[in-house]
Enzyme design. Structure first.
Site, PDB file in Angstrom:
ATOM      1  N   ASN A   1      62.801 -11.062 -85.524  1.00  0.00           N
ATOM      2  CA  ASN A   1      63.943 -11.035 -86.228  1.00  0.00           C
ATOM      3  C   ASN A   1      65.439 -10.751 -85.735  1.00  0.00           C
ATOM      4  OD1 ASN A   1      61.982  -9.811 -87.991  1.00  0.00           O
ATOM      5  ND2 ASN A   1      63.796  -8.548 -89.015  1.00  0.00           N
TER       6      ASN A   1
ATOM      7  N   ASN B   1      61.332 -18.285 -88.320  1.00  0.00           N
ATOM      8  CA  ASN B   1      60.104 -18.322 -86.992  1.00  0.00           C
ATOM      9  C   ASN B   1      59.297 -18.357 -87.010  1.00  0.00           C
ATOM     10  OD1 ASN B   1      61.440 -15.540 -88.837  1.00  0.00           O
ATOM     11  ND2 ASN B   1      59.058 -14.993 -89.669  1.00  0.00           N
TER      12      ASN B   1
ATOM     13  N   LYS C   1      54.272  -3.172 -87.828  1.00  0.00           N
ATOM     14  CA  LYS C   1      55.619  -4.752 -87.652  1.00  0.00           C
ATOM     15  C   LYS C   1      56.411  -4.336 -87.832  1.00  0.00           C
ATOM     16  CE  LYS C   1      57.483  -5.738 -91.475  1.00  0.00           C
ATOM     17  NZ  LYS C   1      57.923  -6.636 -92.894  1.00  0.00           N
TER      18      LYS C   1
HETATM   19  O1  KPL Z   1      59.112  -8.627 -91.883  1.00  0.00           O
HETATM   20  C1  KPL Z   1      59.899  -9.731 -91.547  1.00  0.00           C
HETATM   21  C2  KPL Z   1      61.297  -9.709 -91.422  1.00  0.00           C
HETATM   22  O2  KPL Z   1      61.511 -10.847 -91.585  1.00  0.00           O
HETATM   23  O3  KPL Z   1      61.723  -8.753 -91.296  1.00  0.00           O
HETATM   24  C3  KPL Z   1      58.707 -10.918 -91.057  1.00  0.00           C
HETATM   25  C4  KPL Z   1      57.282 -10.257 -91.187  1.00  0.00           C
HETATM   26  C5  KPL Z   1      59.207 -10.998 -89.383  1.00  0.00           C
HETATM   27  C6  KPL Z   1      58.546 -11.973 -91.749  1.00  0.00           C
HETATM   28  O4  KPL Z   1      60.402 -13.138 -91.752  1.00  0.00           O
END
Ligand code: KPL
Length: 310
Positions: free
Chosen positions: A195, A205, A187
């Site tokens: 981000n 995104n 992740k």
């Molecule tokens: O975890 C996310 C975030 O925005 O912090 C994702 C998976 C990139 C989804 O926007």
């Protein structure tokens, strides 16, 4: 089973609303009495990209009002973890457990400082959810949730399976994973790429796929992050670019959590994401120039607001 969701942000509101709709005994927890009063009165509005919307009334209270729960899910920003951890002695029943579904590194350690590691679970949510106002969210992408038992925890596999089943019943595709530490890093690979660039460029995104220079930087940040994980002894499966592409496609219309923070004038999670990658890279002798560069740009972005012209 009594559940608490700490933090009425995008993820917290989504989890609370879906669990409530599934008939669970769930409460939202907040530390601000004024917001507790408003959200208790007005409920949570869940919008979909197709234009649908529904209102879900979820019980909400300060930690002592919600009281002891069997499962406490932490859904606050990484920079609020230390504050949220203070509520755990009130919220975790004897035998209760706490699950962090937060972005970044360091959250588990912060929670363990207050609650000990034994009853903690770790997890990640790859959900595209945008907060468009207080108690108002747009659910933009249905990614998976992975949960598992981190080092030092004594939560049993049966308890993990039971929680995964509750989340699935609420429409959240949840899988129990043995290798949760690697999953947290997988992740992080995604967040390190998506981000900061979406926040700096102020794009959703999916736009990263359409902007070759930005895509190149996102892939470089993700690749560096994977190299740091490997040097730290973790085995991450798959190619970082492919993983990034898959998440950008699945959450194309979503505003990343960091973009949402920037637009709302809140602090960002850069210190728990790219800054941690750069720091650990330095310790392990793995070059992380792109993570360092993106960290500095996002730090400057916050500070620049006061100095801007035009
Ligand atoms: O975890 C996310 C975030 O925005 O912090 C994702 C998976 C990139 C989804 O926007």
């Amino acid at each position: 089973m009594k559940l608490a969701i700490v933090g009425p942000g995008a993820l917290g509101c989504l989890l609370a609303a879906l669990l409530r709709e599934a008939g669970e005994d769930v409460s939202l927890v907040d530390y601000r009495p004024d917001r507790v009063a408003r959200l208790g009165r007005d409920g949570i509005q869940v919008h979909t990209l197709e234009g649908g919307h529904r209102l879900v009334k979820v019980p909400i209270g300060l930690p002592p009002e919600v009281g002891a729960c069997d499962v406490t899910i932490i859904a606050v920003k990484a920079y609020q973890t230390a504050t949220a951890a203070q509520a755990l002695p009130v919220l975790m029943s004897a035998g209760g457990l706490a699950l962090t579904l937060q972005n970044g590194l360091g959250n588990l350690e912060e929670l363990a400082r207050v609650a000990g590691p034994e009853r903690l679970l770790a997890g990640v949510g790859l959900l595209g959810v945008t907060r468009t106002g207080e108690g108002r969210i747009v659910y933009a992408g249905q990614g998976a949730i992975f949960i598992g038992v981190p080092a030092g925890s004594r939560v049993s596999g049966t308890e993990v399976a039971a929680l995964a089943e509750i989340l699935r019943h609420a429409g959240l595709p949840c899988q129990a994973r043995e290798d949760i530490e690697a999953v947290l890093w997988e992740k992080l690979v995604i967040n390190a790429g998506i981000n900061p660039l979406t926040a700096l460029l102020r794009v959703p995104n999916g736009a990263l796929l359409e902007l070759p220079p930005a895509w190149e930087l996102a892939v470089a940040a993700a690749t560096e992050t994977q190299a740091v994980a490997t040097a730290a002894g973790l085995t991450l499966t798959g190619d970082p670019e492919a993983r990034l592409r898959q998440v950008c496609t699945a959450t194309a219309a979503n505003r990343s959590s960091m973009l949402q923070d920037v637009l709302a004038g809140r602090p960002t999670e850069i210190e728990a994401l790219n800054a941690q990658v750069a720091k650990l890279g330095q310790t392990l002798g793995v070059p992380t120039p792109v993570n360092h560069f993106l960290t500095q740009l996002v730090r400057a972005l916050g500070a620049a607001v006061a100095l801007r012209v035009g």
